[in-house]
Design a protein around this motif. Sequence first.
Motif, PDB file in Angstrom:
ATOM      1  N   TYR A 124       3.516  -2.176  -5.876  1.00 56.44           N
ATOM      2  CA  TYR A 124       4.154  -3.372  -6.141  1.00 56.44           C
ATOM      3  C   TYR A 124       5.578  -3.607  -6.640  1.00 56.44           C
ATOM      4  O   TYR A 124       6.369  -4.197  -5.737  1.00 56.44           O
ATOM      5  CB  TYR A 124       3.284  -4.200  -7.166  1.00 56.44           C
ATOM      6  N   ILE A 156      -3.835   0.690  -2.922  1.00 58.14           N
ATOM      7  CA  ILE A 156      -3.671  -0.624  -3.618  1.00 58.14           C
ATOM      8  C   ILE A 156      -4.440  -0.715  -4.856  1.00 58.14           C
ATOM      9  O   ILE A 156      -4.045  -0.963  -6.045  1.00 58.14           O
ATOM     10  CB  ILE A 156      -3.538  -1.851  -2.693  1.00 58.14           C
ATOM     11  N   ALA A 168       0.842  -1.070   0.049  1.00 57.72           N
ATOM     12  CA  ALA A 168      -0.002  -0.098  -0.027  1.00 57.72           C
ATOM     13  C   ALA A 168       0.951   1.285  -0.051  1.00 57.72           C
ATOM     14  O   ALA A 168       0.653   2.176  -0.744  1.00 57.72           O
ATOM     15  CB  ALA A 168      -0.891  -0.001   1.217  1.00 57.72           C
ATOM     16  N   TYR A 209       1.563 -10.798  -3.323  1.00 57.64           N
ATOM     17  CA  TYR A 209       0.733  -9.704  -3.619  1.00 57.64           C
ATOM     18  C   TYR A 209      -0.675  -9.949  -3.929  1.00 57.64           C
ATOM     19  O   TYR A 209      -1.654  -9.502  -3.476  1.00 57.64           O
ATOM     20  CB  TYR A 209       1.468  -8.851  -4.965  1.00 57.64           C
TER      21      TYR A 209
END
Lengths: 206, 206
Positions: free
Chosen positions: B28, B107, B24, B58
Amino acid sequence: MGPRNAVPRDSRTRVFDAATHEFAERGYEAAGVDRIAASARVNKAMIYYHFGSKLDLYREVLRHMLRAVGERARAIADGPGPAELKLDLWIGTLIAEAAARPWFPPIMLRELASSAEHLDADTVALGNAVFIAVRDIIVQGQQEGTFRDVDPLLIHLTLMPAVLLFFARMRVLKRRPRGTGLLEPRAEEAFVRHMQDVARRMLRKD
Amino acid sequence: MGPRNAVPRDSRTRVFDAATHEFAERGYEAAGVDRIAASARVNKAMIYYHFGSKLDLYREVLRHMLRAVGERARAIADGPGPAELKLDLWIGTLIAEAAARPWFPPIMLRELASSAEHLDADTVALGNAVFIAVRDIIVQGQQEGTFRDVDPLLIHLTLMPAVLLFFARMRVLKRRPRGTGLLEPRAEEAFVRHMQDVARRMLRKD
DNA sequence: GTCTATAAATAGATAGAC
DNA sequence: GTCTATCTATTTATAGAC
């Protein structure tokens, strides 16, 4: 005059354009200076010669983008006509801008998602200027008596995100096969009408 | 029973929670397996032992998040009551979810900005399920005659982005000093009322 | 302005002992 | 399940010739 002014241009511009697309496609962290150089057909060292660092290059891309949008918003706010018309114009302009420059929404979304960590004060100011212009339009409408008394920021925070995500979503849909049809992309003109309708309904008195 | 069940838990859970926050906070690509390991106070090799790869980790974070939101939306759609009430409930729930789990908006925004490139089909399906539930609520209202005939997707694409960006913006404001006060964060309750008002105005027959 | 070559750091991932 | 040590690839960035 000048030898075939079609695509190539100078190396600085080529880097700038390639970087814009790379940052939009992959985000700041995942973007590669090597990839930008290859895509711009320049030597990697040229990027550092022209821009100093990856971060400085990124900030220049962002400033260029925000300045363009901010100027259009400012021009509408300062222009003639009633606020109702200006707001319709702003929504149409914002959506046209996002459609014409598809790298704008993803870059903005990523920057907000990462708490604007790559922005310096100047760049933040350019972003704020966009809201200031929109706020001026809404305040004008309130003074004209056509808009009800609502927080301009909440209005802005309803319209802007919808536009950004609408176009970011378009990119998603281009990448993956669909099944149901429920989530098919919507036409841009229908979207403009919808957002203008939303704005009017949010602001009208009754 | 069990030795002090306060913070530590098992290593897998610690990794999962640390990864959620790291993804977050940085996205990524910028997220580091080393950083996650340090933050979870486990050896880096444990991450690969438990989750196989950074990408698999993830995706598990994303699925967990989307499943939770989808289930809440589904429960509201399938529950009792008129559509008007269900829509208010959904908006309140979505905002409460985003406030309680601040990693959710960034995200989601990043994933949409990157054209959902890290998602597999299962994860996409979980995301679609959220919209399906919202659509069911709107269709119910249209059948009940209280909602006018508008495209449910356009409604969803107006409400959801506003919520995501509202909370992403809160994180920005926490990071940097402010000047004018014009852009101060708005209270969560005021935001809930605003969004419920927007939804009602978009859907009511006038 | 443009190139080659390379430095220096860091990334994701794994082997193998315990 | 947990650890150390390490492999390999890739990253941003620069030095220095032309």
